[in-house]
Design an enzyme around this catalytic site. Structure first.
Site, PDB file in Angstrom:
ATOM      1  N   TYR A 139      18.140  26.734  37.508  1.00 28.94           N
ATOM      2  CA  TYR A 139      18.797  27.947  37.999  1.00 28.94           C
ATOM      3  C   TYR A 139      20.321  27.813  38.017  1.00 28.94           C
ATOM      4  CZ  TYR A 139      14.100  29.277  39.532  1.00 28.94           C
ATOM      5  OH  TYR A 139      12.768  29.571  39.571  1.00 28.94           O
ATOM      6  N   LYS A 185       6.975  17.147  35.406  1.00 28.30           N
ATOM      7  CA  LYS A 185       6.402  17.314  34.066  1.00 28.30           C
ATOM      8  C   LYS A 185       6.928  16.149  33.245  1.00 28.30           C
ATOM      9  CE  LYS A 185       4.057  19.884  31.109  1.00 28.30           C
ATOM     10  NZ  LYS A 185       2.604  19.983  31.175  1.00 28.30           N
ATOM     11  N   ASP A 217       1.333  21.531  35.947  1.00 26.24           N
ATOM     12  CA  ASP A 217       0.160  22.336  35.570  1.00 26.24           C
ATOM     13  C   ASP A 217      -1.065  21.895  36.372  1.00 26.24           C
ATOM     14  OD1 ASP A 217       0.571  20.002  34.193  1.00 26.24           O
ATOM     15  OD2 ASP A 217       0.032  20.771  32.219  1.00 26.24           O
ATOM     16  N   ASP A 241       9.780  26.906  43.359  1.00 25.94           N
ATOM     17  CA  ASP A 241       9.795  28.362  43.510  1.00 25.94           C
ATOM     18  C   ASP A 241       8.409  28.924  43.199  1.00 25.94           C
ATOM     19  OD1 ASP A 241      10.538  30.990  43.673  1.00 25.94           O
ATOM     20  OD2 ASP A 241      11.919  30.961  41.972  1.00 25.94           O
ATOM     21  N   ASP A 245       5.254  30.036  46.036  1.00 26.56           N
ATOM     22  CA  ASP A 245       4.725  31.402  46.056  1.00 26.56           C
ATOM     23  C   ASP A 245       3.217  31.404  45.809  1.00 26.56           C
ATOM     24  OD1 ASP A 245       7.104  32.588  46.666  1.00 26.56           O
ATOM     25  OD2 ASP A 245       7.058  34.026  45.013  1.00 26.56           O
TER      26      ASP A 245
END
Ligand code: ATP
Length: 348
Positions: A139, A185, A217, A241, A245
């Site tokens: 970000y 990852k 994943d 993030d 959620d």
């Protein structure tokens, strides 16, 4: 003891749920003999309406000087086209205060387990915390650009940034079931390789904590398949993030979930994870649990008032177990009625 708190009620349902949280904080203060000196500041859309700025200078100053900050919710259609939006104000506040971590507890109490979109037996007993890095990663990394033909984002982390957030996650794990899941990852991303190496190095400082590494994943599947398997999850900004959620829907309502954001030194900020819900604002039907639990987090994490935090959390959970449920949880209890039920439990 004396504590100074900056309260930012904001917009939509913000003022309604803030009133609930502050009235219960006052009751805790009387019961346990603490002075919580609360000052309310304009922020978000309310800041724009009052001063033309979503984050007026007196709000920044009040927050910087406080021992902790309580924020309810900001934003709404009225300010979407403002030159500086309420959300711009929130980003500025986070940046000014140097809030580098965001902590979201995800817990499913027995009285609402049936409201989860997952099978009740699968979610009962779910109780974990997502620790998300908040100021680095994709970000913020440079270069960042796009045009009609190509686009670039940069996933950059300094080792010191990883160390900072990972240490905080280990510290939290030490106060819980001592299990840490680091999500990355590392089979593909260079930043994840450094992340994993750093986690393993810091793990040697916390021999009591069991550490597992999951690819993002696999983690996203396990959160749905086996949510009770987690204790503390730590991860970088974008994975955090998305996963936080995903985890939030397990509880069945956004109206249940608090969060805390922390800096290296300086005040922490506690807020519900949901937005200002303009569709239900002003109707006295919002669920104040997210705000009440934000107050609980503040008592625990900023003030180390554990007995006080436990008392408020228990009083709120007991009210739900007794059937006081707001509309989002399938009941017809009003915001103020729920607050009164928690007050009554605290008075016992
Ligand atoms: P943002 O993008 O600002 O986070 P959003 O668009 O995700 O906001 P929210 O404001 O979080 O939307 O609310 C989504 C829906 O969830 C609302 O329409 C509302 O019906 C419900 N909701 C959110 N918070 C509460 C709450 N505390 N009590 C009851 N319902 C809520």
């Amino acid at each position: 003891m004396n504590y100074t708190i900056a309260a930012l009620p904001g917009d939509g349902i913000g003022p309604e749920i803030m009133e609930s949280g502050l009235s219960l904080l006052e009751t805790i203060g009387k019961k346990f003999k603490h002075d919580f000196n609360v000052t309310v500041y304009p922020f978000g859309g309310a800041g724009i309406d009052e001063t033309g700025d979503p984050i007026p200078p007196q709000t920044i100053k009040g927050c910087q000087e406080a021992d902790a900050i309580l924020l309810a919710a900001i934003g709404g259609p009225k300010w979407e086209k403002a030159e500086k939006t309420p959300e711009d104000g929130l980003l500025q506040l986070r940046k000014t205060l140097g809030l580098f971590s965001n902590i979201r507890p995800i817990a499913v109490s027995d009285s609402i387990a049936h409201l989860s979109p997952l099978k009740t037996e699968r979610v009962k007993g779910t109780d974990f915390v997502v620790v998300r890095e908040l100021t680095g990663g994709l970000y913020f990394g440079q270069p960042k650009m796009w045009n009609d033909e190509e686009a670039t984002d940069t996933l950059y982390y300094k080792k010191s940034e990883i160390e900072q957030i990972v240490r905080q996650a280990f510290d939290i794990a030490m106060t819980r079931k001592k299990k840490l899941t680091s999500v990355d990852k590392a089979n593909v991303l260079a930043s994840s390789k450094l992340w994993r190496k750093t986690v393993n190095e810091i793990a040697t400082e916390y021999p009591e904590v069991t550490v597992e590494h999951l690819y993002v994943d696999a983690a996203s599947m396990k959160i749905i398949q086996h949510p009770t398997a987690f204790d503390v999850i730590v991860t970088e900004n974008m994975f955090g993030d998305i996963l936080s959620d995903e985890a939030s829907v397990i509880t069945g309502s956004l109206g249940m979930l608090p969060s805390g954001s922390h800096s290296k030194k300086g005040p922490s900020l506690y807020e519900p994870i949901h937005g200002s819900a303009p569709d239900i604002a002003g109707q006295n039907i919002a669920n104040p649990m997210s705000m009440i639990l934000s107050v609980v987090m503040m008592l625990r994490q900023s003030f180390h008032l554990y007995e006080e935090a436990d008392a408020l959390e228990k009083a709120a959970n007991d009210a739900m177990d007794a059937g006081f449920l707001t509309a989002d949880l399938g009941g017809d209890t009003k915001t103020t009625e729920f607050t009164a039920a928690v007050q009554a439990n605290l008075a016992e």
